[in-house]
Design an enzyme around this catalytic site. Structure first.
Site, PDB file in Angstrom:
ATOM      1  N   ASN A 176      31.927  41.099  43.056  1.00  9.29           N
ATOM      2  CA  ASN A 176      31.553  41.844  41.677  1.00  9.29           C
ATOM      3  C   ASN A 176      31.697  40.364  40.615  1.00  9.29           C
ATOM      4  OD1 ASN A 176      30.281  43.431  39.608  1.00  9.29           O
ATOM      5  ND2 ASN A 176      32.279  44.405  39.162  1.00  9.29           N
ATOM      6  N   ASN A 200      36.785  37.824  46.366  1.00  8.42           N
ATOM      7  CA  ASN A 200      35.775  37.571  47.352  1.00  8.42           C
ATOM      8  C   ASN A 200      34.257  37.799  46.779  1.00  8.42           C
ATOM      9  OD1 ASN A 200      35.195  40.249  46.633  1.00  8.42           O
ATOM     10  ND2 ASN A 200      35.560  41.425  48.348  1.00  8.42           N
ATOM     11  N   TYR A 235      38.026  56.601  42.279  1.00  6.72           N
ATOM     12  CA  TYR A 235      38.345  55.404  41.732  1.00  6.72           C
ATOM     13  C   TYR A 235      39.943  55.754  40.692  1.00  6.72           C
ATOM     14  CZ  TYR A 235      39.238  52.157  37.884  1.00  6.72           C
ATOM     15  OH  TYR A 235      39.958  51.386  36.941  1.00  6.72           O
ATOM     16  N   ASP A 251      38.677  38.329  51.086  1.00  8.16           N
ATOM     17  CA  ASP A 251      38.628  39.475  50.612  1.00  8.16           C
ATOM     18  C   ASP A 251      40.349  40.146  50.832  1.00  8.16           C
ATOM     19  OD1 ASP A 251      38.581  42.474  50.753  1.00  8.16           O
ATOM     20  OD2 ASP A 251      36.864  42.634  51.467  1.00  8.16           O
ATOM     21  N   SER A 269      45.236  51.920  34.961  1.00  9.36           N
ATOM     22  CA  SER A 269      44.371  52.297  34.061  1.00  9.36           C
ATOM     23  C   SER A 269      44.638  53.466  33.124  1.00  9.36           C
ATOM     24  CB  SER A 269      43.078  52.590  34.420  1.00  9.36           C
ATOM     25  OG  SER A 269      42.166  53.207  33.675  1.00  9.36           O
ATOM     26  N   TYR A 283      45.576  49.845  31.353  1.00 11.33           N
ATOM     27  CA  TYR A 283      44.734  49.366  30.435  1.00 11.33           C
ATOM     28  C   TYR A 283      43.956  50.541  29.601  1.00 11.33           C
ATOM     29  CZ  TYR A 283      45.101  45.291  33.625  1.00 11.33           C
ATOM     30  OH  TYR A 283      45.359  44.225  34.514  1.00 11.33           O
ATOM     31  N   PHE A 284      43.592  50.081  28.614  1.00 10.43           N
ATOM     32  CA  PHE A 284      42.580  51.170  27.906  1.00 10.43           C
ATOM     33  C   PHE A 284      41.142  50.388  28.019  1.00 10.43           C
ATOM     34  CE2 PHE A 284      45.061  54.590  26.444  1.00 10.43           C
ATOM     35  CZ  PHE A 284      46.221  54.457  26.877  1.00 10.43           C
ATOM     36  N   ASP A 332      33.555  62.278  31.862  1.00 12.85           N
ATOM     37  CA  ASP A 332      34.147  61.718  30.724  1.00 12.85           C
ATOM     38  C   ASP A 332      35.087  62.344  29.975  1.00 12.85           C
ATOM     39  OD1 ASP A 332      32.857  59.196  30.405  1.00 12.85           O
ATOM     40  OD2 ASP A 332      31.072  59.883  29.274  1.00 12.85           O
ATOM     41  N   LYS A 370      43.979  54.256  41.576  1.00 17.56           N
ATOM     42  CA  LYS A 370      45.087  53.818  40.618  1.00 17.56           C
ATOM     43  C   LYS A 370      46.179  54.444  40.480  1.00 17.56           C
ATOM     44  CE  LYS A 370      42.847  50.204  39.215  1.00 17.56           C
ATOM     45  NZ  LYS A 370      43.135  49.010  39.926  1.00 17.56           N
TER      46      LYS A 370
END
Ligand code: UFG
Length: 350
Positions: free
Chosen positions: A37, A34, A152, A60, A127, A180-181, A301, A156
């Site tokens: 981003n 869509n 977020y 979308d 992730s 994924y890293f 973090d 996942k």
């Protein structure tokens, strides 16, 4: 022409690199995106590299009816690689419902539409965020899932569970979940790369934008972590290497080589690098300065995480090939390309 593959989010950063690798292997690609981003011009970049313009639908994935029509329009899709998702950790804290809706409704729509359109195979972008701060490093796929630190991250985790439960209930489906890293770099042709919207959240686009002069200085978030130089450690993986793992995963599904209906793989290099090591290596290999300042920690973090990629190495036969030095060079070449395009645009407007 080999199998037809649907790539949602195919104009995005990892998606576009994966489309190119799929085309290289002869797959026919249909992109659904869509453009929330990403940019339609990415299709030109893909075409320049592969010589093939992929089919594109501006849809979308949250829109069930349009997705249903899309499957009607392209009969015979054999596998889906589902990248399309919102991915800004900070934004997800402010707009949780947007994230739960975008990331989970899209996934549920696809899983519902798959049996209707006889699509069995599903590759999911997950992730390393699901591990939180692992108790043991490097982290394997057997490590426990930790409570998510952001909406977020939670999408996942829930996404993985939705896939597991769906496959458990219906043996029609097969899936590979890829954790994924930290993907970095760009295609060596510099025809495609990362196109961050506004101020980048991720380290590498901030580094390249600072080096080119778009940003005054990079803020290094925290130097008081329990790591050798005090800054956070991540496993930075070349985006083309990452893309290739998707092609291998699709082939594995199509050839029915999986050992179980759902398989999970870490995609990382197995090497952890600190923020300062990334900055220093970037400066050295590209012979450019990255002004930076150490500031306080960024909320949420993880201190340090890097992959044990043995499972992907041994079972998928996939291994990260590119060095971080070469990858950081591609990131810089891409940033310079973007600067040139901006300059050309400015001149045509004048
Ligand atoms: N960092 C800085 N300055 C910046 C940006 C980042 O010092 O301007 C540091 C971060 O503090 C972190 C490292 O660089 O230590 C990497 O940060 P990124 O934002 O690039 O990546 P993250 O590891 O935080 O996040 C990435 C993905 C997320 C995913 C997460 C899982 O962007 O989508 O990995 O760990 F959820």
């Amino acid at each position: 022409m080999m199998a037809k593959i649907l790539v949602t989010g195919g104009t995005g950063y990892i998606g576009s690199h994966t489309v190119v690798e799929l085309q290289k292997e002869g797959f026919e690609v249909i992109i659904v995106d869509n453009l929330s981003n990403s940019n339609i011009d990415v299709l030109n970049g893909i075409e320049k590299i592969s010589g093939i313009r992929p089919a594109f639908e501006n849809i979308d994935c949250v829109d069930y009816v349009s997705m249903d029509r899309m499957f009607e329009k392209y009969p015979g899709i054999e596998a889906i690689i589902h990248f399309a998702a919102s991915k800004a950790v900070g934004e997800s804290v402010e707009k949780p419902l947007l994230y739960y809706r975008n990331n989970l409704v899209s996934l549920i729509n696809l899983l519902q539409l798959m049996p209707i359109h006889k699509v069995k195979n599903f590759v999911f972008s997950s992730s390393c965020t699901v591990y939180g701060q692992p108790d043991e490093l490097p982290v394997t796929e057997k490590a426990p899932i930790k409570p998510a630190l952001s909406p977020y991250g939670n999408t996942k985790q829930i996404g993985e569970e939705v896939i597991q439960d769906t496959i458990h209930s219906n043996s029609f489906y097969k899936s590979i979940i890829l954790r994924y890293f930290n993907p970095i770099g760009a295609h060596p042709s510099a025809e495609i790369g990362e196109l961050p919207n506004g101020v980048p959240n991720n380290l590498l686009p901030f580094v390249t934008q600072t080096a080119i002069g778009l940003r005054k200085e990079l803020k290094v978030f925290g130097e008081d972590y329990n790591t050798p130089d005090g800054t956070c450690i991540r496993d930075y993986i070349n985006v083309v290497d990452l893309a290739k793992a998707h092609v291998i995963s699709v082939k594995r599904l199509l050839e029915e080589k999986g050992e179980s209906p759902v398989e999970i793989f870490n995609l990382g290099t197995g090497r952890g690098l600190s923020v300062l090591e990334i900055i220093q290596t970037f400066e050295k290999v590209n012979d450019v300065k990255v002004p930076y300042q150490i500031v306080g920690r960024r909320e949420g973090d993880i201190e340090q995480v890097w992959a044990n990629p043995s499972h992907a190495n041994n079972v998928l036969g996939w291994k990260a090939q590119e060095t971080v030095e070469d990858t950081l060079k591609t990131a810089w070449t891409w940033e310079k390309r973007l600067a040139k395009l901006r300059e050309e645009k400015k001149q045509t407007e004048e």
